[in-house]
Design an enzyme around this catalytic site. Structure first.
Site, mmCIF file in Angstrom:
data_model
loop_
_atom_site.group_PDB
_atom_site.id
_atom_site.type_symbol
_atom_site.label_atom_id
_atom_site.label_comp_id
_atom_site.label_asym_id
_atom_site.label_seq_id
_atom_site.Cartn_x
_atom_site.Cartn_y
_atom_site.Cartn_z
ATOM 1 N N HIS A 138 0.827 -1.205 0.000
ATOM 2 C CA HIS A 138 0.000 0.000 0.000
ATOM 3 C C HIS A 138 0.861 1.255 0.000
ATOM 4 O O HIS A 138 0.546 2.236 -0.702
ATOM 5 C CB HIS A 138 -0.921 -0.017 1.225
ATOM 6 N N GLU B 188 2.073 1.829 -3.417
ATOM 7 C CA GLU B 188 0.997 2.380 -4.251
ATOM 8 C C GLU B 188 0.986 3.905 -4.167
ATOM 9 O O GLU B 188 0.852 4.606 -5.182
ATOM 10 C CB GLU B 188 -0.350 1.819 -3.800
ATOM 11 N N HIS B 189 1.156 4.440 -2.964
ATOM 12 C CA HIS B 189 1.205 5.891 -2.795
ATOM 13 C C HIS B 189 2.385 6.492 -3.561
ATOM 14 O O HIS B 189 2.253 7.533 -4.220
ATOM 15 C CB HIS B 189 1.344 6.246 -1.307
ATOM 16 N N GLU C 143 -3.626 8.025 7.545
ATOM 17 C CA GLU C 143 -4.728 7.245 6.982
ATOM 18 C C GLU C 143 -5.076 6.084 7.899
ATOM 19 O O GLU C 143 -6.251 5.791 8.138
ATOM 20 C CB GLU C 143 -4.331 6.729 5.596
#
Length: 429
Positions: A59, A62-63, A139
């Protein structure tokens, strides 16, 4: 709810599949209803590929995929898409990571150009990473740590799974994120972001031959990489129920989850499979029997008739890479306790074990499946989502063509059989 792949009722001859010499798979589905196209790039890597110490790396990467390449400075990728009126984003799951653009069909070659660029030429800069990992931590705080229900889902999964990598949250454990380095991301990127670990899906007003030519031009020069898949690590047999109680001052309404170990369609296709494919489709029908709209059993009995619950649901996804969970969740009404709610849920389960659903119930569910497929075909993005997710977990995308037929073949006795087989305390958390 039904599983993720409730789609087409007939084979679609407008879908073409290609494989480039470097191993990249391209699937093109023509949809001429509007002059737009969806381009999705799927990588077969997600949280279930990770190991202790680097959870959340898929993840986090992905950022960073939006933070520039040798050819595009940070943010330029998104600017290009926005300038042409397009939309772009990405998502990570336990099984895959996907990137997509939705814009005019004429921009498909540009999608390929910029996606091929960041597939192998990503710049992982320390200053960009140090900013973005703080975004990821925030997040996590907002979506999980400060959300009692999400925190319970995370805790429940970590308890239910003992050896399966599905016990790891997609966003990662906070300690791993705090100790993550840009070198961790670089190693992960070089290991998994390769043409022979990717599936490119295009749905829209396109000519498949032209899309294939563009793919060869932009993705074709990329070299395949030596991939070493993680060792298959199935969940160990559970020998008795597990229980976890989560206390939170932020909780205003109690919440209950009951999760049973359940197979996926991939399990039914393994060489040493002990699961028949009909069982998976019967579990899909079972999920809709319990929670397939307002007239389904759980909302009808527990919310409206008995008023024991304020909300109740069932969750089962048969399109996962590894064995999964069949989960029931609910909140009690103010006059009832969690124990009373659990008892009521168990009573509904017992009814299914003792008496199969009626033909009328199954007819309602099957009619809804057909209606859903018609609705889902309206979305180019969803059509691509089905194809890409199936391919990414190791299933042939063509399996969706028979989904409705397989659902319609499920009998009441089969639904009763899987309820008896999988709803037992030895596999319950």
């Amino acid at each position: 709810m039904l599983a993720i792949f409730s789609y087409s009722t007939v084979a679609d001859s407008r879908t073409e599949e290609y494989v480039l010499d470097n191993g990249l798979k391209l699937i093109v589905k023509t949809d001429n209803r509007a002059p737009v196209a969806v381009v999705q790039v799927w990588y077969k890597v997600g949280a279930s590929y990770e190991y202790d110490g680097i959870t959340g790396v898929s993840h986090a990467l992905e950022h960073m995929m939006f933070k520039g390449t040798e050819a595009l400075e940070p943010g330029r990728f998104s600017e290009l898409v926005a300038a042409k009126g397009g939309e772009e984003n990405a998502f990570t799951s336990s099984d895959y990571t996907a990137y997509f653009q939705t814009w005019a069909a004429e921009n498909v070659p540009l999608s390929f150009e910029i996606e091929a660029d960041r597939m192998r030429n990503l710049l992982l800069l320390e200053e960009e990473f140090s900013k973005e990992i703080r975004v990821v931590l925030e997040e996590r705080r907002l979506r999980t740590d400060d959300n009692p229900r999400a925190l319970l889902w995370e805790s429940s999964n970590a308890t239910a799974y003992q050896t399966s990598p599905y016990r790891q949250p997609v966003i990662g454990w906070a300690a791993d994120l705090q100790n993550m380095t840009v070198e961790d991301l670089g190693e992960w990127y070089r290991r998994w972001y390769a043409p022979n670990n990717a599936v490119v899906v295009v749905v829209g007003d396109v000519d498949p031959a032209e899309v294939y030519a563009a793919a060869k031009k932009h993705f074709g020069p990329l070299e395949r990489q030596a991939l070493k898949a993680p060792k298959y690590r199935p969940e160990t047999d559970q020998r008795g129920s597990k229980s976890v109680t989560l206390q939170s001052r932020k909780t205003k309404v109690p919440y209950l989850m009951m999760s049973y170990k359940a197979p996926s369609l991939v399990d039914a296709q393994r060489k040493d499979a002990t699961v028949d494919a009909w069982e998976v489709y019967a579990l899909d029908v079972l999920a809709s029997t319990l929670d397939g709209g307002g007239s389904a059993r759980l909302p009808r009995e527990l919310v409206r008739n008995k008023e024991i619950a304020t909300q109740v649901g069932a969750n089962y996804n048969s399109g996962t890479r590894l064995s999964t969970l069949f989960s029931l969740s609910a909140s009690p009404s103010p006059k009832h306790s969690l124990q009373e709610l659990e008892t009521a849920l168990r009573e509904e389960i017992e009814k299914l074990k003792q008496q199969p659903p009626s033909e009328a119930e199954l007819e309602r569910i099957k009619t809804q499946v057909v209606a859903d497929t018609i609705y889902e075909r309206d979305s180019m993005f969803y059509q691509g989502l089905i194809i890409g997710s199936l391919e990414s977990v190791g299933l042939d995308w063509r399996i969706y063509e028979d989904y409705v037929k397989n659902i319609q073949a499920v009998t009441p006795e089969q639904v009763q059989a899987v309820a008896n087989k999988y709803f037992n305390d030895d596999s319950l958390t």
